[in-house]
Design a protein around this motif. Structure first.
Motif, PDB file in Angstrom:
ATOM      1  N   UNK A   9       8.123   8.981  -1.481  1.00 10.27           N
ATOM      2  CA  UNK A   9       8.158  10.127  -2.386  1.00 10.27           C
ATOM      3  C   UNK A   9       6.838  10.878  -2.326  1.00 10.27           C
ATOM      4  N   UNK A  10       6.521  11.354  -1.135  1.00 13.05           N
ATOM      5  CA  UNK A  10       5.272  12.082  -0.921  1.00 13.05           C
ATOM      6  C   UNK A  10       5.569  13.527  -0.532  1.00 13.05           C
ATOM      7  N   UNK A  11       4.623  14.380  -0.819  1.00 14.07           N
ATOM      8  CA  UNK A  11       4.810  15.791  -0.516  1.00 14.07           C
ATOM      9  C   UNK A  11       3.454  16.434  -0.256  1.00 14.07           C
ATOM     10  N   UNK A  12       3.492  17.512   0.510  1.00 10.94           N
ATOM     11  CA  UNK A  12       2.286  18.300   0.744  1.00 10.94           C
ATOM     12  C   UNK A  12       2.045  19.214  -0.457  1.00 10.94           C
ATOM     13  N   UNK A  13       0.796  19.326  -0.834  1.00 12.73           N
ATOM     14  CA  UNK A  13       0.423  20.205  -1.950  1.00 12.73           C
ATOM     15  C   UNK A  13      -0.793  21.020  -1.561  1.00 12.73           C
ATOM     16  N   UNK A  14      -0.706  22.327  -1.754  1.00 10.29           N
ATOM     17  CA  UNK A  14      -1.842  23.199  -1.464  1.00 10.29           C
ATOM     18  C   UNK A  14      -2.833  23.125  -2.621  1.00 10.29           C
ATOM     19  N   UNK A  15      -4.077  22.933  -2.283  1.00  6.47           N
ATOM     20  CA  UNK A  15      -5.152  22.944  -3.266  1.00  6.47           C
ATOM     21  C   UNK A  15      -5.797  24.317  -3.384  1.00  6.47           C
ATOM     22  N   UNK A  16      -5.890  25.019  -2.247  1.00  8.02           N
ATOM     23  CA  UNK A  16      -6.615  26.281  -2.229  1.00  8.02           C
ATOM     24  C   UNK A  16      -6.303  27.012  -0.941  1.00  8.02           C
ATOM     25  N   UNK A  17      -6.471  28.327  -0.941  1.00  3.80           N
ATOM     26  CA  UNK A  17      -6.355  29.119   0.278  1.00  3.80           C
ATOM     27  C   UNK A  17      -7.543  30.074   0.358  1.00  3.80           C
ATOM     28  N   UNK A  18      -7.921  30.376   1.576  1.00  4.12           N
ATOM     29  CA  UNK A  18      -9.025  31.326   1.775  1.00  4.12           C
ATOM     30  C   UNK A  18      -8.881  31.933   3.159  1.00  4.12           C
ATOM     31  N   UNK A  19      -8.845  33.260   3.219  1.00  6.79           N
ATOM     32  CA  UNK A  19      -8.616  33.904   4.501  1.00  6.79           C
ATOM     33  C   UNK A  19      -7.262  33.500   5.055  1.00  6.79           C
ATOM     34  N   UNK A  20      -7.240  32.944   6.276  1.00  8.36           N
ATOM     35  CA  UNK A  20      -5.991  32.487   6.882  1.00  8.36           C
ATOM     36  C   UNK A  20      -5.927  30.971   6.954  1.00  8.36           C
ATOM     37  N   UNK A  21      -6.727  30.286   6.123  1.00  7.77           N
ATOM     38  CA  UNK A  21      -6.729  28.830   6.084  1.00  7.77           C
ATOM     39  C   UNK A  21      -6.158  28.311   4.771  1.00  7.77           C
ATOM     40  N   UNK A  22      -5.576  27.108   4.829  1.00  8.21           N
ATOM     41  CA  UNK A  22      -5.075  26.420   3.652  1.00  8.21           C
ATOM     42  C   UNK A  22      -5.789  25.074   3.525  1.00  8.21           C
ATOM     43  N   UNK A  23      -6.029  24.652   2.288  1.00  5.30           N
ATOM     44  CA  UNK A  23      -6.556  23.333   1.992  1.00  5.30           C
ATOM     45  C   UNK A  23      -5.458  22.564   1.266  1.00  5.30           C
ATOM     46  N   UNK A  24      -5.005  21.437   1.847  1.00  4.23           N
ATOM     47  CA  UNK A  24      -3.887  20.680   1.298  1.00  4.23           C
ATOM     48  C   UNK A  24      -4.258  19.218   1.130  1.00  4.23           C
ATOM     49  N   UNK A  25      -3.441  18.504   0.341  1.00  3.75           N
ATOM     50  CA  UNK A  25      -3.449  17.053   0.369  1.00  3.75           C
ATOM     51  C   UNK A  25      -2.012  16.572   0.475  1.00  3.75           C
ATOM     52  N   UNK A  26      -1.846  15.288   0.771  1.00  4.51           N
ATOM     53  CA  UNK A  26      -0.515  14.706   0.969  1.00  4.51           C
ATOM     54  C   UNK A  26      -0.411  13.442   0.127  1.00  4.51           C
ATOM     55  N   UNK A  27       0.487  13.447  -0.839  1.00  3.47           N
ATOM     56  CA  UNK A  27       0.628  12.296  -1.720  1.00  3.47           C
ATOM     57  C   UNK A  27       1.778  12.516  -2.681  1.00  3.47           C
ATOM     58  N   UNK A  28       1.760  11.767  -3.780  1.00  2.00           N
ATOM     59  CA  UNK A  28       2.832  11.862  -4.766  1.00  2.00           C
ATOM     60  C   UNK A  28       2.403  12.733  -5.929  1.00  2.00           C
ATOM     61  N   UNK A  29       3.394  13.182  -6.694  1.00  2.00           N
ATOM     62  CA  UNK A  29       3.097  13.945  -7.892  1.00  2.00           C
ATOM     63  C   UNK A  29       2.941  13.037  -9.113  1.00  2.00           C
ATOM     64  N   UNK A  30       3.153  11.736  -8.938  1.00  2.00           N
ATOM     65  CA  UNK A  30       3.006  10.800 -10.041  1.00  2.00           C
ATOM     66  C   UNK A  30       1.746   9.976  -9.830  1.00  2.00           C
ATOM     67  N   UNK A  31       0.974   9.833 -10.870  1.00  2.00           N
ATOM     68  CA  UNK A  31      -0.247   9.056 -10.763  1.00  2.00           C
ATOM     69  C   UNK A  31      -1.298   9.791  -9.952  1.00  2.00           C
ATOM     70  N   UNK A  32      -2.292   9.058  -9.485  1.00  2.00           N
ATOM     71  CA  UNK A  32      -3.367   9.652  -8.717  1.00  2.00           C
ATOM     72  C   UNK A  32      -2.869  10.019  -7.327  1.00  2.00           C
ATOM     73  N   UNK A  33      -3.307  11.184  -6.858  1.00  2.00           N
ATOM     74  CA  UNK A  33      -2.884  11.644  -5.547  1.00  2.00           C
ATOM     75  C   UNK A  33      -3.771  11.039  -4.462  1.00  2.00           C
TER      76      UNK A  33
END
Length: 382
Positions: A105-129
């Motif tokens: 039950x993991x998913x990609x989540x965008x943390x931030x965007x700037x210019x043409x780059x994305x900053x993401x993490x990969x984990x669950x939405x429950x508990x600590x990512x």
């Protein structure tokens, strides 16, 4: 006279008015003279200083697991100087190249965007990512994992991570970027550069800090008792300053940070905007004292009335910071969220601080992505 006799200086002024990089590329293929002008380093530098990169769309996180953020293209711009700018098709900027594990039950989540780059993490939405971060360039379908800031991630109730301006001059890219991370309440912070290393950022042990803006190359956090913490991108520690005490009773109220915003003025210096209980917008500038310290002092006041906003009745005004860290104010402008207290009874305005003109705008949802144009155009100059 013939168009070929128009002085080069006049042609440059005409071409600088093309507000779309797509039209600029088309213009460069008109003739050798136009290409030589547009491919010149001085012209491209002026063009970049006059035109913001084109926002081609935005990415939206989804809670459907497992999943990747979805891309929604922006509508084509309506511009008299370039009426034929196309809409980028969604498939060209899809994140379908990011791997997902259907058994978790993991998913990609965008943390931030700037210019043409994305900053993401990969984990669950429950508990600590998962504390592992990824930098991604949708245009080239490349991504890279960022090593963790600490070997053993601390327990945290707030984890901030977002992209800063590139460490070296030039456009931000996969080989030219910086990332800032902050764990609270531990107060562990650091800046990662594209060279592949972290440098720790010193900060007092502050259990509660809330981000409220990025302006003039610095990050701004608010803590209790009127304290503002500032981190310059090139610094290795936070500096602190105080907001004026005239409205001290408002500073520690719940959700106070929604009453703060930061942006840069035309002089290149940062400003803080504070909305008091009476919707009086106070513009604060940083003043340096004789001892080298600095605090924020009132510079200008703007009273936001119902008549000025064009809203018959409203309950409160806020600044907009949702989704986190992706809404950046432009120079001397700020977005204001106006609530009427009714279902769907809200409006968004953009306020020009210099002219005090208000313009109704749309809610800035999603993480915007911009084309890295104009690119380095090459031409035979002989």
């Amino acid at each position: 006279m013939g168009f070929h006799k128009v002085p080069v200086e006049i042609l440059e002024l005409i071409l600088l008015r093309l507000d779309s990089p797509i039209c600029l590329v088309r213009a460069s293929s008109t003739c050798k003279q136009w290409r030589q002008i547009i491919a010149g380093a001085a012209f491209l530098q002026r063009f970049r200083s006059l035109h913001e990169p084109q926002v081609v769309g935005s990415y939206h996180n989804t809670r459907i697991l497992p999943a990747r953020p979805r891309f929604e293209p922006s509508p084509p711009p309506t511009s008299a100087s370039c009426p034929l700018s196309p809409t980028i098709k969604s498939r060209y900027l899809s994140l379908d190249f990011l791997p997902v594990n259907d058994s978790t039950l993991c998913s990609w989540k965008i943390r931030n965007s700037r210019g043409h780059l994305l900053l993401l993490d990969y984990g669950t939405y429950r508990g600590l990512r998962d504390t592992g971060l990824f930098i991604c360039e949708p245009l080239t379908r490349l991504y890279q994992k960022i090593p963790p800031l600490t070997a053993s991630p601390p327990e945290y109730h707030q984890f901030d991570a977002f992209l800063l301006d590139s460490a070296e001059p030039g456009d931000i890219s996969m080989s030219n970027f910086m990332i800032f991370c902050l764990y609270l309440p531990d107060g562990i912070a650091g800046i990662f550069t594209s060279g592949g290393s972290w440098r720790k950022v010193s900060i007092d042990h502050v259990p509660s800090m809330e981000y409220f803006g990025f302006a003039a190359g610095s990050l701004y956090y608010y803590s209790y008792r009127r304290t503002v913490y500032t981190l310059d991108q090139g610094a290795t520690e936070f500096s602190s300053s105080l907001l004026p005490d005239a409205d001290a009773e408002d500073f520690d109220q719940p959700l106070f940070v929604s009453k703060l915003a930061a942006t840069a003025g035309h002089d290149g210096k940062a400003r803080i905007f504070f909305l008091d209980a009476g919707d009086n917008l106070k513009i604060l500038a940083r003043k340096i004292d004789s001892r080298g310290g600095s605090d924020w002092m009132p510079e200008k006041n703007i009273q936001l009335s119902a008549a000025m906003l064009g809203v018959p009745s409203y309950q409160q005004c806020y600044f907009i910071w949702s989704p986190p860290f992706c809404i950046r104010q432009t120079v001397d402008t700020v977005r204001i969220f106006v609530s009427t207290g009714q279902k769907d009874g809200w409006s968004v305005f953009r306020l020009d601080i210099e002219t005090q003109q208000l313009e109704r705008t749309t809610y800035p949802a999603g993480y915007a992505i911009k084309l890295p144009w104009p690119p380095s155009l090459q031409a035979c100059l002989h």
